[in-house]
Enzyme design. Structure first.
Site, PDB file in Angstrom:
ATOM      1  N   SER B  18      37.886  31.407  34.259  1.00  0.00           N
ATOM      2  CA  SER B  18      39.128  31.857  34.900  1.00  0.00           C
ATOM      3  C   SER B  18      39.005  33.193  35.319  1.00  0.00           C
ATOM      4  CB  SER B  18      39.964  31.582  33.666  1.00  0.00           C
ATOM      5  OG  SER B  18      41.219  32.117  34.170  1.00  0.00           O
ATOM      6  N   LYS B  42      42.833  31.137  37.694  1.00  0.00           N
ATOM      7  CA  LYS B  42      43.149  32.410  36.856  1.00  0.00           C
ATOM      8  C   LYS B  42      44.403  32.251  36.066  1.00  0.00           C
ATOM      9  CE  LYS B  42      44.552  37.015  38.268  1.00  0.00           C
ATOM     10  NZ  LYS B  42      44.078  37.790  37.239  1.00  0.00           N
ATOM     11  N   ILE B  68      42.727  43.623  35.461  1.00  0.00           N
ATOM     12  CA  ILE B  68      43.406  43.283  36.329  1.00  0.00           C
ATOM     13  C   ILE B  68      44.829  43.134  35.605  1.00  0.00           C
ATOM     14  CG2 ILE B  68      43.936  41.256  37.900  1.00  0.00           C
ATOM     15  CD1 ILE B  68      41.304  42.594  38.614  1.00  0.00           C
ATOM     16  N   LEU B  70      45.943  40.456  34.258  1.00  0.00           N
ATOM     17  CA  LEU B  70      47.010  39.049  34.199  1.00  0.00           C
ATOM     18  C   LEU B  70      47.924  38.905  35.268  1.00  0.00           C
ATOM     19  CD1 LEU B  70      47.176  37.740  30.396  1.00  0.00           C
ATOM     20  CD2 LEU B  70      45.539  37.291  32.014  1.00  0.00           C
ATOM     21  N   CYS B 126      42.586  38.408  26.892  1.00  0.00           N
ATOM     22  CA  CYS B 126      42.510  39.211  27.823  1.00  0.00           C
ATOM     23  C   CYS B 126      42.419  40.767  27.087  1.00  0.00           C
ATOM     24  CB  CYS B 126      43.574  38.927  28.746  1.00  0.00           C
ATOM     25  SG  CYS B 126      43.507  40.172  30.092  1.00  0.00           S
ATOM     26  N   GLY B 199      29.196  40.401  33.222  1.00  0.00           N
ATOM     27  CA  GLY B 199      27.909  40.407  34.125  1.00  0.00           C
ATOM     28  C   GLY B 199      26.645  40.590  33.228  1.00  0.00           C
ATOM     29  N   GLY B 226      27.643  36.460  31.657  1.00  0.00           N
ATOM     30  CA  GLY B 226      26.443  37.033  32.213  1.00  0.00           C
ATOM     31  C   GLY B 226      25.686  36.042  33.000  1.00  0.00           C
TER      32      GLY B 226
END
Lengths: 238, 276
Positions: B18, B42, B68, B70, B126, B199, B226
């Protein structure tokens, strides 16, 4: 519609303080002035693609004019002719082409998208290009700009053209200003005529999905540089 | 070969994490569902959220920090995505977050009526939203999951933050009624911005956490963290993941799901042949 191309480098060489990259993508592609492509950096430690606005497009060939600023562009500058680049685009919106008397203001490597824009605009155009010092430009490059419009150059050290900043030499006698360059330059363009500017930020997805590249407008809204831009009416931003 | 998550049939084990692909409108305009088994858009919240001020993205060595916050237009705008989600040839699972139990409950009730949504991923973690990170508190994890369970009948996957003692946080999610887990959300980090790191840089950490919990948990798990190649997917599958999420890798290769699946398929075919 944007697409991922496996493009072959046909030219990637220093030109003054910049590099000129030309990639053959093997098919015709329609690109609007101001749009950009994302080039994948083939190193495991570099995740994000690098965004480059189009400098010139001719049938199946795309050209980019870029400055080496970090390890991604350093890697790119070291690629040789024949290397296959993974290139994604065209992305973003474009400059409007409705002006008949236009001033195209470029600071440093911000001159890049103005060439293709200049070729696409109708009517009188004048380039006003600035750099710190005259050696930034290669003569061959300046001549290419001079072929399609009037050219005035400004250097901070006065070594070539007028001395100072491009923004000191902007006048109001044009119908529209198109600008690309450092954010401070864009912020200090204060004129009554319309100004379209191309903005630069770190781009992640490139197609408007991730919301990573937003900028705040004067009205307090967030706009995506990659999808709502990169070209904005600068009066809505600064 | 097919894959199953609590009764949800997936044609491949690859799931969109997401976030990076937004709600799918832009992505599916350019790319197909090829390679994907499940789409998780998302996160949506009950009320619209403007998100965090820029800059929201910073690159690190082998990773990306995002903040970001949310950003989303709220559940009522989200419902307008129905035609898109119905048009996809893969199942769609909603991702939700909330700042109060009431919001979670309302979101659960609304989504419970949607036959085109196969389940909910409950984003408790988050790292970019102040005051809403329930993931840090085991009793909150129980409470929020239980609140959603009471109103939602289809599978619930709870997405947790990476923690050094993961079972402490996983147990209350399962006790609260989670059918499955998504392990894990991004790792809290700071470079020039503060946010969640994703990542390849985080993969070894996440694999260690994953290995530690897998044998202690008997619900399906979507592994996340990742994943950039077919061998990363296989490593998570070999550790016992039921499906594997791909997120940040879409930034490097928007067609990553397709690329990975092609490679995975030839690997799985070879493996099957060798068995015979």
């Amino acid at each position: 519609m944007p697409k991922i191309y496996n493009g072959e480098i046909v030219e990637n060489r220093p030109i003054g303080g910049l590099f000129l990259l030309t990639v053959s993508i093997g098919e015709m592609v329609s690109v609007e002035p101001g749009q950009f492509f994302l080039i994948r950096i083939d190193r495991e430690d570099i995740i994000l693609r690098r965004a480059f606005s189009i400098f010139d497009a001719d049938r199946d060939k795309l050209s980019f004019l870029y400055r080496v600023v970090g390890k991604g562009t350093r890697w790119l500058s070291e690629r040789e002719v024949g290397y296959k680049l993974n290139i994604f685009g065209p992305l973003g919106n474009s400059f409007s082409l409705d002006s008949e008397r236009s001033l195209l203001v470029g600071g440093g490597s911000g001159m890049a998208p103005l060439y293709y824009l200049g070729k696409s605009l109708k009517g009188d155009i004048k380039f006003l290009l600035g750099a710190q010092t005259g050696s930034f430009w290669d003569r061959e490059l300046l001549l290419r700009y001079a072929e399609i419009g009037d050219l005035e150059i400004v250097t901070e050290d006065g070594s070539l053209g007028k001395r100072g900043l491009v923004t000191q030499y902007i006048d109001n006698s044009y119908k529209k200003i198109y600008a690309c360059g450092p954010i401070e330059m864009l912020k200090s363009i204060r004129v009554d005529i319309p100004v379209e500017g191309s903005l630069e930020t770190t781009i992640a997805c490139g197609f408007g999905a991730c919301r990573g590249c937003v900028i705040e407008t004067r009205g307090g809204e967030y706009r995506r540089v990659c999808k709502d831009g990169p070209v904005f009416n600068l009066k809505e931003i600064f | 070969m097919s894959w199953n998550l609590c009764g949800i049939e997936l044609r491949t084990p690859l799931v969109t994490a997401s976030g990076p692909l937004g709600w799918g409108e832009e992505f599916f305009e350019i790319f197909s569902t090829r390679g994907l088994g499940l789409f998780i858009p998302k996160t949506v919240t009950y009320n619209p959220k403007i998100g965090n001020p820029p800059p929201r993205i910073e690159e690190t060595i082998g990773g990306v920090i995002n903040s970001i916050g949310l950003e989303n237009e709220g559940i009522y705008k989200w419902l307008k995505l129905e035609p898109l989600y119905r048009s996809l040839d893969i199942p769609v699972m909603a991702s939700i977050a909330g700042s109060t139990l009431d919001e979670i409950s309302k979101l659960g009730e609304i989504i419970n009526k949607l036959d085109y949504i196969v389940g909910i991923e409950l984003n408790l973690s988050c790292p970019n939203v102040k005051g809403e990170n329930w993931s840090n508190n085991p009793s909150s994890i129980f409470e929020v999951t239980y609140t959603l369970r009471k109103v939602y009948n289809k599978p619930i996957f709870v997405k947790l933050a990476p923690k050094d003692t993961p079972m402490l946080y996983i147990k209350p999610a399962i006790d609260g009624g989670a059918d499955g887990l998504t392990l894990f959300n991004t790792f809290p980090a700071y470079k020039t911005i503060s946010g969640g790191l994703s990542g390849p840089a985080i993969r070894p950490i996440y694999m260690r956490l994953f290995r530690e919990v897998k044998d202690k948990v008997d619900v399906p798990i979507m592994a996340s963290g990742g994943v950039f190649s077919a061998s990363d997917v296989l490593e998570y599958l070999n550790l016992g993941a039921n499906a594997v999420q791909i997120g940040t890798a879409f930034f490097k290769d928007p067609d990553i799901a397709e690329r990975i699946y092609e490679e995975l398929e030839s690997f799985l075919e070879v493996k099957n042949r060798d068995r015979k």
